[in-house]
Design an enzyme around this catalytic site. Structure first.
Site, mmCIF file in Angstrom:
data_model
loop_
_atom_site.group_PDB
_atom_site.id
_atom_site.type_symbol
_atom_site.label_atom_id
_atom_site.label_comp_id
_atom_site.label_asym_id
_atom_site.label_seq_id
_atom_site.Cartn_x
_atom_site.Cartn_y
_atom_site.Cartn_z
ATOM 1 N N GLY A 132 25.563 -12.868 -28.483
ATOM 2 C CA GLY A 132 25.542 -12.276 -29.825
ATOM 3 C C GLY A 132 24.847 -13.185 -30.822
ATOM 4 O O GLY A 132 24.122 -12.714 -31.707
ATOM 5 N N ASP A 133 25.037 -14.502 -30.660
ATOM 6 C CA ASP A 133 24.369 -15.461 -31.540
ATOM 7 C C ASP A 133 22.858 -15.416 -31.330
ATOM 8 O O ASP A 133 22.078 -15.515 -32.282
ATOM 9 C CB ASP A 133 24.887 -16.882 -31.277
ATOM 10 N N SER A 135 26.470 -4.694 -32.069
ATOM 11 C CA SER A 135 26.311 -5.147 -30.691
ATOM 12 C C SER A 135 27.130 -4.258 -29.753
ATOM 13 O O SER A 135 28.323 -4.047 -29.978
ATOM 14 C CB SER A 135 26.766 -6.603 -30.590
ATOM 15 N N GLY A 175 23.369 -2.959 -25.036
ATOM 16 C CA GLY A 175 22.355 -3.218 -26.050
ATOM 17 C C GLY A 175 22.912 -3.235 -27.450
ATOM 18 O O GLY A 175 23.914 -3.898 -27.726
ATOM 19 N N GLY A 187 27.255 -4.921 -26.391
ATOM 20 C CA GLY A 187 27.397 -5.700 -25.157
ATOM 21 C C GLY A 187 26.223 -5.446 -24.216
ATOM 22 O O GLY A 187 25.069 -5.448 -24.625
#
Length: 318
Positions: free
Chosen positions: A259-260, A228, A233, A230
């Site tokens: 993120g989940d 990830s 992308g 942020g």
């Protein structure tokens, strides 16, 4: 275990939380602040993943530990959303984590408690539940921090159990739990840059640093790696491809749970048998739809489908 509809995907949350999100027109540190509005959401990383999978129309089951004293908040939610609930109830209350949203600056400050306490018999019961679920569900997400007394290798042990049932394990955690967990070679992991830096023991300032880390993880036996980045992308890779994935522009309401949502989109893509490129597209669109929602609410399927064409994917040389 209750007889409920079969779920292709199971998420595990060992350290759930009630998310209390407090919104302020402007938050002033060290002063009296008046709350504009409040949300209470059953949360914890695995639960957040399950919410999103459910919103995409995919059957999902949840398990882990819940404190008896406030389990009803979670149980009512799971029942209302038709999410198959296989949580083990333990003594005490599930923690309440507070998120302070400054709407003027867009900054979110989080106050997180350490988490739930469980005993040896609770862990034994949970392992039995995992083995029962693994008989019929072959995609598992092990997600989030560990309760205080949990051994650092607990995700490693769970991954080994699940792999013995031919399950694919998606591991999303950090620190020692991640370092131990990858020793069992889960199918996929999703660290962010800070977690990757901690895992590899050196800076991730250059693209080559990230690519080299991905190479190390994949050559070590992990089939798919999602890094990830942020708002920039993600870098998504398997044994043959390295994809730099750029998210579509959306008006950000809350980055909590983004993120989940990415994990949820990625696992959903796996359940649908998608190629890595399509998995990456879905993971990114699902995350973008999620950040447009308040709190840890999930974006709806039609919101995701509108965003899919706006995800830009660059294939990098391996």
């Amino acid at each position: 275990m209750n007889k409920q509809k079969r779920a292709k995907i199971v998420t595990m949350t060992l350290n759930p939380a009630v998310d209390q999100t407090l919104y302020f027109a402007q938050f002033h540190v060290g002063q009296v602040n008046r709350v504009g509005r409040e949300r209470l959401d059953p949360a914890g990383k695995g639960i957040n993943v399950a919410k999103v999978i459910n919103s995409l129309g995919q059957d999902v089951a949840v398990s882990g530990f819940l404190g008896r004293e406030n389990a009803n908040i979670f149980e009512h939610y799971f029942q209302a959303q038709a999410i198959a609930n296989h949580f083990i109830k333990v003594n005490g209350a599930t923690r309440v984590n507070t998120k302070i949203v400054d709407e003027a600056s867009g900054q979110v400050s989080e106050i997180n408690f350490p988490g739930i306490h469980y005993g040896p018999s609770d862990l034994h019961e949970l392992k039995n539940v995992i083995m029962q679920l693994a008989e019929e569900s072959k995609l598992f997400v092990l997600s989030g921090s560990l309760p205080g007394e949990a051994p650092l290798d607990i995700y490693r042990e769970f991954t080994e159990i699940l792999k013995s049932y031919d399950c694919k394990v998606f591991l999303d955690t950090s620190g020692g739990a991640l370092a131990e967990g990858i020793k069992a070679k889960p199918y996929a992991i999703k660290p962010n840059l800070d977690e990757l830096k901690q895992l590899m023991g050196h800076s991730m300032d250059q693209v080559n640093d990230v690519l080299n880390a991905v190479e190390t993880l994949i050559s070590g036996g992990i089939a798919k790696v999602v890094i990830s980045l942020g708002s920039k992308g993600a870098l998504i890779a398997d044994r043959t491809q390295r994809l730099l994935v750029h998210p579509p522009d959306v008006k950000v309401s809350s980055t909590v749970g983004a993120g989940d949502a990415m994990v949820a989109g990625f696992v959903y893509g796996e359940a649908q048998g998608m190629s890595l490129v399509e998995q990456a597209r879905w993971a990114t669109a699902v995350a973008a739809a999620s950040v447009a929602q308040p709190g840890t609410q999930a974006g709806k399927l039609n919101d995701v489908e509108k965003l899919l064409p706006n995800v830009i994917i660059e294939e990098m040389r391996v």
